[in-house]
Design a protein around this motif. Sequence first.
Motif, PDB file in Angstrom:
ATOM      1  N   THR A   1       0.833  -1.205   0.000  1.00 57.37           N
ATOM      2  CA  THR A   1       0.000   0.000   0.000  1.00 57.37           C
ATOM      3  C   THR A   1       0.864   1.250   0.000  1.00 57.37           C
ATOM      4  OG1 THR A   1      -1.741  -1.175   1.189  1.00 57.37           O
ATOM      5  CG2 THR A   1      -1.832   1.227   1.229  1.00 57.37           C
ATOM      6  N   GLN A   2       1.951   1.235   0.782  1.00 58.70           N
ATOM      7  CA  GLN A   2       2.860   2.376   0.792  1.00 58.70           C
ATOM      8  C   GLN A   2       3.478   2.590  -0.586  1.00 58.70           C
ATOM      9  OE1 GLN A   2       3.909   4.431   3.844  1.00 58.70           O
ATOM     10  NE2 GLN A   2       4.027   5.603   1.945  1.00 58.70           N
ATOM     11  N   ALA A   3       3.853   1.501  -1.247  1.00 59.20           N
ATOM     12  CA  ALA A   3       4.451   1.617  -2.576  1.00 59.20           C
ATOM     13  C   ALA A   3       3.456   2.202  -3.578  1.00 59.20           C
ATOM     14  CB  ALA A   3       4.940   0.243  -3.048  1.00 59.20           C
ATOM     15  N   VAL A   4       2.208   1.758  -3.502  1.00 63.12           N
ATOM     16  CA  VAL A   4       1.172   2.283  -4.406  1.00 63.12           C
ATOM     17  C   VAL A   4       0.942   3.766  -4.152  1.00 63.12           C
ATOM     18  CG1 VAL A   4      -1.317   2.198  -4.881  1.00 63.12           C
ATOM     19  CG2 VAL A   4       0.013   0.095  -4.843  1.00 63.12           C
ATOM     20  N   LEU A   5       0.846   4.145  -2.875  1.00 61.92           N
ATOM     21  CA  LEU A   5       0.624   5.553  -2.553  1.00 61.92           C
ATOM     22  C   LEU A   5       1.798   6.418  -2.991  1.00 61.92           C
ATOM     23  CD1 LEU A   5      -1.021   5.216   0.973  1.00 61.92           C
ATOM     24  CD2 LEU A   5      -2.126   6.018  -1.123  1.00 61.92           C
ATOM     25  N   ASP A   6       3.023   5.926  -2.797  1.00 66.34           N
ATOM     26  CA  ASP A   6       4.205   6.684  -3.228  1.00 66.34           C
ATOM     27  C   ASP A   6       4.180   6.909  -4.735  1.00 66.34           C
ATOM     28  OD1 ASP A   6       5.143   6.841  -0.651  1.00 66.34           O
ATOM     29  OD2 ASP A   6       6.700   5.308  -0.888  1.00 66.34           O
TER      30      ASP A   6
END
Length: 201
Positions: free
Chosen positions: A181-186
Amino acid sequence: MPRLPADARRAALVEAALRVMSRDGLAAGTTRAIVAEAGMSLASFHYAFASRDELLRELVHRVVGHELSAAAAAEVPEGAGLADCLRAAAAGYLQHLEREPGAEQLMLELALHSLRDPALRPLARQQYRAYTAAATRLLEQAAAATGATWRRPVPELARLLVALVDGATTTWLVDRDTAATQAVLDAAVGLFVAEHSELAR
């Protein structure tokens, strides 16, 4: 329980409702369950709120405030750019999501339930207006802090940001994969900023 001022009683009942429904779901949030959680009487509830719907409106306001506080509390390095500011806010929100998954699941549950009940439909609209207002403030503050400008109207971009966070939240609630999720948001923030902003000249 000692007699509480009206504002303190309302706040205690909202927090009790949030605990009950975050733990057990929206349907579990009866007035009896809420007052039991708060250690109050039914008469105390009706003294503080005209109805359960009024309490739910206050609950939405409280949770949105928690979300915004989490996003705003994230540390941003000195000299950070617009994308850095938004990534920090996204990371702060994701930490909130990990700490309070039940509250976020409740907000989704509440929105969908409200759409099926004509009496509660305004609550769903209020919820998403609050999200959009919070996203608008975030985008305006990030631009002001970095000397950037948005190419499109900020309320329009705020709606896009809300849709992005909604999707990320739902996906995380299903798989609990914080790294993904962090990677997608970044990545989404990078595209969002590249497409819709420019440095002030």
